[in-house]
Design a protein around this motif. Structure first.
Motif, PDB file in Angstrom:
ATOM      1  N   ALA A   1       0.840  -1.202   0.000  1.00 54.48           N
ATOM      2  CA  ALA A   1       0.000   0.000   0.000  1.00 54.48           C
ATOM      3  C   ALA A   1       0.878   1.256   0.000  1.00 54.48           C
ATOM      4  O   ALA A   1       0.625   2.208  -0.745  1.00 54.48           O
ATOM      5  CB  ALA A   1      -0.928  -0.011   1.209  1.00 54.48           C
ATOM      6  N   GLU A   2       1.930   1.219   0.814  1.00 55.64           N
ATOM      7  CA  GLU A   2       2.858   2.354   0.876  1.00 55.64           C
ATOM      8  C   GLU A   2       3.564   2.554  -0.475  1.00 55.64           C
ATOM      9  O   GLU A   2       3.725   3.674  -0.945  1.00 55.64           O
ATOM     10  CB  GLU A   2       3.889   2.083   1.991  1.00 55.64           C
ATOM     11  N   MET A   3       3.928   1.458  -1.092  1.00 55.97           N
ATOM     12  CA  MET A   3       4.587   1.524  -2.397  1.00 55.97           C
ATOM     13  C   MET A   3       3.681   2.210  -3.422  1.00 55.97           C
ATOM     14  O   MET A   3       4.124   3.048  -4.201  1.00 55.97           O
ATOM     15  CB  MET A   3       4.927   0.089  -2.823  1.00 55.97           C
ATOM     16  N   LYS A   4       2.381   1.880  -3.394  1.00 54.56           N
ATOM     17  CA  LYS A   4       1.443   2.497  -4.347  1.00 54.56           C
ATOM     18  C   LYS A   4       1.332   3.998  -4.104  1.00 54.56           C
ATOM     19  O   LYS A   4       1.297   4.790  -5.045  1.00 54.56           O
ATOM     20  CB  LYS A   4       0.059   1.850  -4.231  1.00 54.56           C
ATOM     21  N   ARG A   5       1.307   4.381  -2.824  1.00 54.24           N
ATOM     22  CA  ARG A   5       1.234   5.824  -2.495  1.00 54.24           C
ATOM     23  C   ARG A   5       2.468   6.558  -3.028  1.00 54.24           C
ATOM     24  O   ARG A   5       2.362   7.639  -3.588  1.00 54.24           O
ATOM     25  CB  ARG A   5       1.153   6.008  -0.975  1.00 54.24           C
ATOM     26  N   LEU A   6       3.630   5.957  -2.827  1.00 54.42           N
ATOM     27  CA  LEU A   6       4.861   6.601  -3.315  1.00 54.42           C
ATOM     28  C   LEU A   6       4.863   6.715  -4.831  1.00 54.42           C
ATOM     29  O   LEU A   6       5.303   7.722  -5.386  1.00 54.42           O
ATOM     30  CB  LEU A   6       6.108   5.817  -2.872  1.00 54.42           C
ATOM     31  N   CYS A   7       4.362   5.675  -5.492  1.00 53.46           N
ATOM     32  CA  CYS A   7       4.306   5.717  -6.960  1.00 53.46           C
ATOM     33  C   CYS A   7       3.399   6.860  -7.403  1.00 53.46           C
ATOM     34  O   CYS A   7       3.716   7.582  -8.342  1.00 53.46           O
ATOM     35  CB  CYS A   7       3.796   4.393  -7.522  1.00 53.46           C
ATOM     36  N   PHE A   8       2.280   7.020  -6.722  1.00 58.71           N
ATOM     37  CA  PHE A   8       1.391   8.135  -7.083  1.00 58.71           C
ATOM     38  C   PHE A   8       2.106   9.457  -6.849  1.00 58.71           C
ATOM     39  O   PHE A   8       2.091  10.348  -7.692  1.00 58.71           O
ATOM     40  CB  PHE A   8       0.090   8.062  -6.269  1.00 58.71           C
ATOM     41  N   ARG A   9       2.752   9.588  -5.693  1.00 61.85           N
ATOM     42  CA  ARG A   9       3.405  10.868  -5.367  1.00 61.85           C
ATOM     43  C   ARG A   9       4.513  11.233  -6.346  1.00 61.85           C
ATOM     44  O   ARG A   9       4.668  12.390  -6.724  1.00 61.85           O
ATOM     45  CB  ARG A   9       3.982  10.812  -3.956  1.00 61.85           C
ATOM     46  N   VAL A  10       5.279  10.227  -6.769  1.00 58.75           N
ATOM     47  CA  VAL A  10       6.422  10.518  -7.640  1.00 58.75           C
ATOM     48  C   VAL A  10       5.959  10.964  -9.029  1.00 58.75           C
ATOM     49  O   VAL A  10       6.694  11.636  -9.746  1.00 58.75           O
ATOM     50  CB  VAL A  10       7.385   9.304  -7.727  1.00 58.75           C
ATOM     51  N   LEU A  11       4.740  10.630  -9.379  1.00 59.05           N
ATOM     52  CA  LEU A  11       4.227  11.060 -10.686  1.00 59.05           C
ATOM     53  C   LEU A  11       3.918  12.553 -10.717  1.00 59.05           C
ATOM     54  O   LEU A  11       3.785  13.136 -11.791  1.00 59.05           O
ATOM     55  CB  LEU A  11       2.966  10.263 -11.056  1.00 59.05           C
ATOM     56  N   GLN A  12       3.765  13.138  -9.510  1.00 61.88           N
ATOM     57  CA  GLN A  12       3.523  14.589  -9.452  1.00 61.88           C
ATOM     58  C   GLN A  12       2.303  14.993 -10.270  1.00 61.88           C
ATOM     59  O   GLN A  12       2.374  15.850 -11.149  1.00 61.88           O
ATOM     60  CB  GLN A  12       4.740  15.351  -9.969  1.00 61.88           C
ATOM     61  N   VAL A  13       1.201  14.325  -9.987  1.00 57.32           N
ATOM     62  CA  VAL A  13      -0.048  14.682 -10.653  1.00 57.32           C
ATOM     63  C   VAL A  13      -1.119  14.959  -9.608  1.00 57.32           C
ATOM     64  O   VAL A  13      -0.981  14.579  -8.436  1.00 57.32           O
ATOM     65  CB  VAL A  13      -0.537  13.554 -11.600  1.00 57.32           C
ATOM     66  N   VAL A  14      -2.180  15.637 -10.041  1.00 59.06           N
ATOM     67  CA  VAL A  14      -3.346  15.857  -9.184  1.00 59.06           C
ATOM     68  C   VAL A  14      -4.578  15.270  -9.860  1.00 59.06           C
ATOM     69  O   VAL A  14      -4.631  15.187 -11.088  1.00 59.06           O
ATOM     70  CB  VAL A  14      -3.574  17.366  -8.915  1.00 59.06           C
ATOM     71  N   ARG A  15      -5.519  14.842  -9.017  1.00 58.56           N
ATOM     72  CA  ARG A  15      -6.796  14.350  -9.544  1.00 58.56           C
ATOM     73  C   ARG A  15      -7.852  15.413  -9.299  1.00 58.56           C
ATOM     74  O   ARG A  15      -7.959  15.939  -8.182  1.00 58.56           O
ATOM     75  CB  ARG A  15      -7.202  13.071  -8.813  1.00 58.56           C
ATOM     76  N   VAL A  16      -8.607  15.713 -10.323  1.00 58.73           N
ATOM     77  CA  VAL A  16      -9.618  16.750 -10.187  1.00 58.73           C
ATOM     78  C   VAL A  16     -10.960  16.217 -10.671  1.00 58.73           C
ATOM     79  O   VAL A  16     -11.036  15.564 -11.708  1.00 58.73           O
ATOM     80  CB  VAL A  16      -9.227  17.999 -11.018  1.00 58.73           C
ATOM     81  N   TYR A  17     -11.993  16.496  -9.875  1.00 54.05           N
ATOM     82  CA  TYR A  17     -13.347  16.060 -10.230  1.00 54.05           C
ATOM     83  C   TYR A  17     -14.133  17.297 -10.655  1.00 54.05           C
ATOM     84  O   TYR A  17     -13.821  18.417 -10.242  1.00 54.05           O
ATOM     85  CB  TYR A  17     -14.014  15.388  -9.030  1.00 54.05           C
ATOM     86  N   THR A  18     -15.162  17.077 -11.458  1.00 53.57           N
ATOM     87  CA  THR A  18     -15.970  18.229 -11.852  1.00 53.57           C
ATOM     88  C   THR A  18     -17.448  17.907 -11.675  1.00 53.57           C
ATOM     89  O   THR A  18     -17.837  16.732 -11.628  1.00 53.57           O
ATOM     90  CB  THR A  18     -15.744  18.606 -13.332  1.00 53.57           C
ATOM     91  N   LYS A  19     -18.252  18.971 -11.549  1.00 60.95           N
ATOM     92  CA  LYS A  19     -19.696  18.799 -11.560  1.00 60.95           C
ATOM     93  C   LYS A  19     -20.308  20.023 -12.223  1.00 60.95           C
ATOM     94  O   LYS A  19     -19.668  21.076 -12.312  1.00 60.95           O
ATOM     95  CB  LYS A  19     -20.223  18.592 -10.147  1.00 60.95           C
TER      96      LYS A  19
END
Ligand code: GDP
Ligand code: MG
Length: 328
Positions: free
Chosen positions: A243-261
């Protein structure tokens, strides 16, 4: 092995096993087949050899086609999901096991040595997005140039170190030096613009954390990495650290997730838009539609803004997990 095979058969089979390229194997295999006497006792063997022959013929044809059509075989893999991360490390450090543990990919089981020399791609789910992982052949003196091309083209590198190895420090430095020779520099989550070659954001992963002594080796590795990269320790056998590995992979990508309505409508959680860190409200609008980017006047933001539903201007920087509403 059936009895009554001539001694040349054994010799030729050894050569077959040692052969490196499919072309070479194909030639030796034909020789091998001619050495098998035709009687009931060798029937199974002959069927087996015929099967190998067909497979090798297909393989060589495929490779020739690729060479003719578009040069080196694998140096580009279409990006999918929130970002592309290559799994990089020395032989046997556990790259393929990691890919198998966190994606649905089935890294190839090698029937012939060369068949392990291919990239395998898998999609790793992280919360509501997917991250693309590429399992690669190991770094060594035999590493082919396309491996480095894939590393240069990816979004980030996961540098894998085997914690069951007595020589973790040396292994880590050896991996870095192979990359350096290919003019690839690994950097932490903030890319530094100086230095030679291509800079790639990276995380370090210590694998096989379940083995005896791994914790001690991991702390030696942490000392060496010294805050340069983020580091996680994990085991594909016990599942710890994944789980920690997945979090680090997300962080290293330097992206944000944005939702819209849409204004006046309730929020329905759907696939987020994924953008580079630092993107503005206008960047999000452009991802949706150029026309929207041109004509919206302001947006309301839930999440990072001071007040929920706060009105923000076009250059407002969005944060991970923000919910946006565009007003024209
Ligand atoms: N103890 C332990 N062994 C592992 C782990 N992950 C992989 N291995 C073993 O390490 C060896 C190499 O694994 P593999 O995934 O093929 O490594 P690769 O060559 O880097 O792709 C295999 O024998 C695996 O069973 C782990 O988390 N713990
Ligand atoms: Mg492997």
């Amino acid at each position: 092995m059936p009895a009554n095979l001539p001694p040349e058969y054994i010799q030729t089979e050894l050569r077959f096993r040692a052969a490196k390229t499919p072309e070479e194997k194909l030639e030796i295999l034909k020789e091998l087949m001619s050495l098998v006497p035709k009687h009931k006792g060798t029937e199974k063997l002959r069927v087996e050899l015929k099967r190998k022959l067909t497979k090798l013929q297909e393989e060589t044809q495929r490779q020739q086609k690729k060479k003719g059509a578009r040069g080196p075989a694998y140096d580009h893999i279409e990006r999918e999901g929130a970002g592309q991360i290559t799994l990089v490390g020395l032989p046997n450090c556990g790259k393929s096991s990691l890919l198998a543990a966190v994606t649905h990919a089935k890294p190839e089981i090698a029937e012939y040595p060369f068949s392990t020399f291919r990239p395998t791609v898998g999609m790793m789910p992280f919360e509501d997005i997917q991250i693309q992982l590429i399992d690669l052949p190991p770094l060594s003196e035999y590493t082919e140039p396309w491996v480095y091309s894939l590393i240069r083209n990816c979004d980030a590198v996961a540098l894998l170190v085997d914690l069951s190895s007595e020589t973790v420090e040396e292994d880590y430095l050896t991996a870095l030096s192979w990359l350096e020779r290919a003019r690839i520099r690994l950097v932490g989550s903030r890319p530094d613009p100086v230095g030679e070659g291509v800079a790639k954001r990276a995380v370090a992963l210590g694998l096989k954390h379940d083995v005896e002594g791994a914790e001690e080796r991991c702390s030696r590795l942490r000392d060496l990495v010294g805050g340069e990269f983020e580091i996680a320790a994990l085991s594909t056998i016990s599942g710890e650290g994944l789980a920690e590995m997945k979090r680090l992979c997300f962080r290293v990508l330097q992206v944000v997730r944005v939702y819209t309505k849409k204004p006046g409508q309730p929020f329905k959680k759907e696939q987020p838009y994924v953008l580079p860190v630092g993107s503005t409200v206008t960047d999000v609008a452009r991802t949706i539609h150029q026309e929207l980017a041109e004509k919206f006047k302001y947006a309301r933001v839930w999440g990072s803004a001071e007040f929920q539903g706060q009105r923000v201007e076009r250059h407002y920087r969005v944060q991970d997990s923000d919910l946006l509403e565009f007003h024209e």
